[in-house]
Design a protein around this motif. Structure first.
Motif, PDB file in Angstrom:
ATOM      1  N   TRP A 258       3.517 -29.120  50.308  1.00  0.00           N
ATOM      2  CA  TRP A 258       4.856 -29.467  50.773  1.00  0.00           C
ATOM      3  C   TRP A 258       5.424 -30.526  49.856  1.00  0.00           C
ATOM      4  O   TRP A 258       4.728 -31.457  49.435  1.00  0.00           O
ATOM      5  N   ASP A 259       6.692 -30.374  49.503  1.00  0.00           N
ATOM      6  CA  ASP A 259       7.363 -31.302  48.589  1.00  0.00           C
ATOM      7  C   ASP A 259       8.415 -32.071  49.372  1.00  0.00           C
ATOM      8  O   ASP A 259       9.289 -31.472  50.016  1.00  0.00           O
ATOM      9  N   ALA A 260       8.344 -33.402  49.318  1.00  0.00           N
ATOM     10  CA  ALA A 260       9.287 -34.235  50.061  1.00  0.00           C
ATOM     11  C   ALA A 260      10.728 -33.963  49.655  1.00  0.00           C
ATOM     12  O   ALA A 260      11.665 -34.188  50.438  1.00  0.00           O
ATOM     13  N   GLN A 261      10.941 -33.500  48.410  1.00  0.00           N
ATOM     14  CA  GLN A 261      12.288 -33.202  47.958  1.00  0.00           C
ATOM     15  C   GLN A 261      12.814 -31.887  48.531  1.00  0.00           C
ATOM     16  O   GLN A 261      14.010 -31.603  48.472  1.00  0.00           O
ATOM     17  N   SER A 262      11.915 -31.080  49.066  1.00  0.00           N
ATOM     18  CA  SER A 262      12.310 -29.823  49.723  1.00  0.00           C
ATOM     19  C   SER A 262      11.606 -29.750  51.073  1.00  0.00           C
ATOM     20  O   SER A 262      10.688 -28.954  51.279  1.00  0.00           O
ATOM     21  N   PRO A 263      12.008 -30.602  52.008  1.00  0.00           N
ATOM     22  CA  PRO A 263      11.277 -30.737  53.270  1.00  0.00           C
ATOM     23  C   PRO A 263      11.283 -29.494  54.146  1.00  0.00           C
ATOM     24  O   PRO A 263      10.508 -29.411  55.093  1.00  0.00           O
TER      25      PRO A 263
END
Length: 309
Positions: A258-263
Motif C-alpha cells: 500500500w502506498d500512502a500517496q495512493s491510499p
C-alpha cells in the motif's frame, strides 16, 4: 505448468476460479473428506466454437465459424495446445489438421479486438464424425476418492471411473477443480446430474494454481486452512462472499503493498514484479500496464483490509 494466481480472493476473476458459495445462502459448506469441490464462475470457463479450418500454418489456424457466430477467429497453436481425434480420443499434431475440415476449438474467453479476432487454442477436436457426435470438454467441479474408487463431477455430468476406463493426460492425483475432462461413453443414467461410466477420459490442465474453499468462518487453500485473525475472516456483502486479499495472496507467495500517496489502492506483486492493482470501491483490477483486465463487481474495504468476491 499451472499458473500461479496471487489474488486468491479474485480467483474467480484473476485466472483461478474461487470456491463459490452455496446457491441459497451465499456461504459454502466444508467439502466432505476425500472430495475437492466448488461452484465455478461461468465467465471464466473455456469457450468453444466450431467451423471450417483454413490458412493452416502449423502454429495457427483461421476458423470460419459456423452456427450463429459468423466471426472468423485466428487461433494460435502452442506446445500447450491439446489436439485430439474426436472419434478415438487419440492425440494429433498440428500438421495433421487439414484445410476445409470441421474443427471444434476451445480457448480462454479472452481474445484480441482485431480483425480477425485472435485467441490461443487450448483444445482442438478434429476428425469430426459425420453425425457431429463430438465429446465436450467439461470443467471439473469435484474429485471424489473413496479407496480405489474415483468419481469426477462436472457442471452437468458425473464420470464414475471403472477398471476398464482408459485415462490419459493429467494423472488422477494431479486433477483439481477447475481442470477439464473430455470423455467418451455409450450410456448416460437419467439422473440429476447425469452419470456415466466412460470408456476413455482425457484430463486437461485448466491452468489453475489450486482451489479455494471458503465460508464465513474459514478459508482453505488446496485443503489447508489459513490462519486468519477475526478481522480477516470472509465478509458477506450483498449476497457475495468476500475474501481477504492479503491473507490469500501472501499464502500464494505474493506481496501485497500500500502506498500512502495512493491510499485507495493496493498492489499485488510477485518477485518484485507488479501483477495488478485493486482500487477501493472500484469495479476492476488493473495490470501493471494500467489496462483494465478483470471486472470484479465490487472491492470492499473493512478495517483497512481489502476484500474481493
Amino acid at each position: 505448468m499451472k499458473t500461479l494466481v496471487c489474488a486468491a480472493l479474485s480467483c474467480a476473476l484473476l485466472l483461478t476460479p474461487a470456491l463459490a458459495a452455496e446457491p441459497e445462502s451465499g456461504v459454502s459448506s466444508q467439502a466432505p473428506t476425500g472430495t475437492a469441490s466448488y461452484q465455478l464462475p461461468e465467465q471464466l470457463g473455456w469457450i468453444y466454437r466450431w467451423g471450417t479450418a483454413s490458412e493452416l500454418s502449423g502454429d495457427s489456424v483461421l476458423l470460419h465459424a459456423g452456427g450463429e457466430t459468423e466471426q472468423d477467429i485466428l487461433y494460435h497453436i502452442s506446445d500447450q495446445t491439446v489436439i485430439l481425434n474426436a472419434v478415438t480420443g487419440e492425440p494429433m499434431t498440428a500438421d495433421q489438421l487439414r484445410d476445409e475440415e470441421s474443427l471444434y476449438i476451445y480457448s480462454a474467453p479472452v481474445m484480441t479486438l482485431s480483425e480477425p479476432a485472435q485467441a490461443g487454442a487450448t483444445l482442438i477436436l478434429a476428425s469430426i464424425p459425420a453425425d457431429y457426435g463430438v465429446p465436450m470438454a467439461r470443467r471439473v467441479t469435484s474429485v471424489t476418492r473413496d479407496g480405489d474408487s474415483v468419481s469426477i463431477g462436472t457442471e452437468d455430468l458425473v464420470y464414475h471411473l471403472s477398471d476398464e476406463t482408459k485415462v490419459s493426460g493429467l494423472s488422477l492425483d494431479e486433477l483439481i477443480p477447475g481442470d477439464y475432462v473430455v470423455g467418451w461413453y455409450d450410456m448416460v443414467a437419467e439422473s440429476y446430474p447425469a452419470q456415466t461410466t466412460p470408456e476413455t477420459l482425457i484430463l486437461l490442465d485448466g491452468g489453475n494454481a489450486g482451489w479455494i474453499h471458503a465460508d464465513l468462518q474459514s478459508v482453505s487453500l488446496n485443503g489447508a486452512e489459513l490462519e486468519l485473525s477475526e478481522q480477516e475472516l470472509p465478509q458477506l456483502q450483498e449476497g457475495k462472499l468476500m475474501l481477504p486479499v492479503r491473507a490469500v495472496a501472501e499464502e500464494l507467495g505474493c506481496t501485497v503493498s500500500w502506498d500512502a500517496q495512493s491510499p485507495d489502492q493496493v498492489t499485488v506483486s510477485q518477485d518484485g514484479q507488479t501483477l495488478y492493482t485493486l482500487a477501493l470501491d472500484g469495479e476492476e483490477a488493473y495490470a501493471a500496464s494500467g489496462v483494465s483486465f478483470a471486472p470484479v463487481e465490487q472491492i470492499l474495504g473493512v478495517h483497512n483490509l481489502y476484500f474481493v468476491p
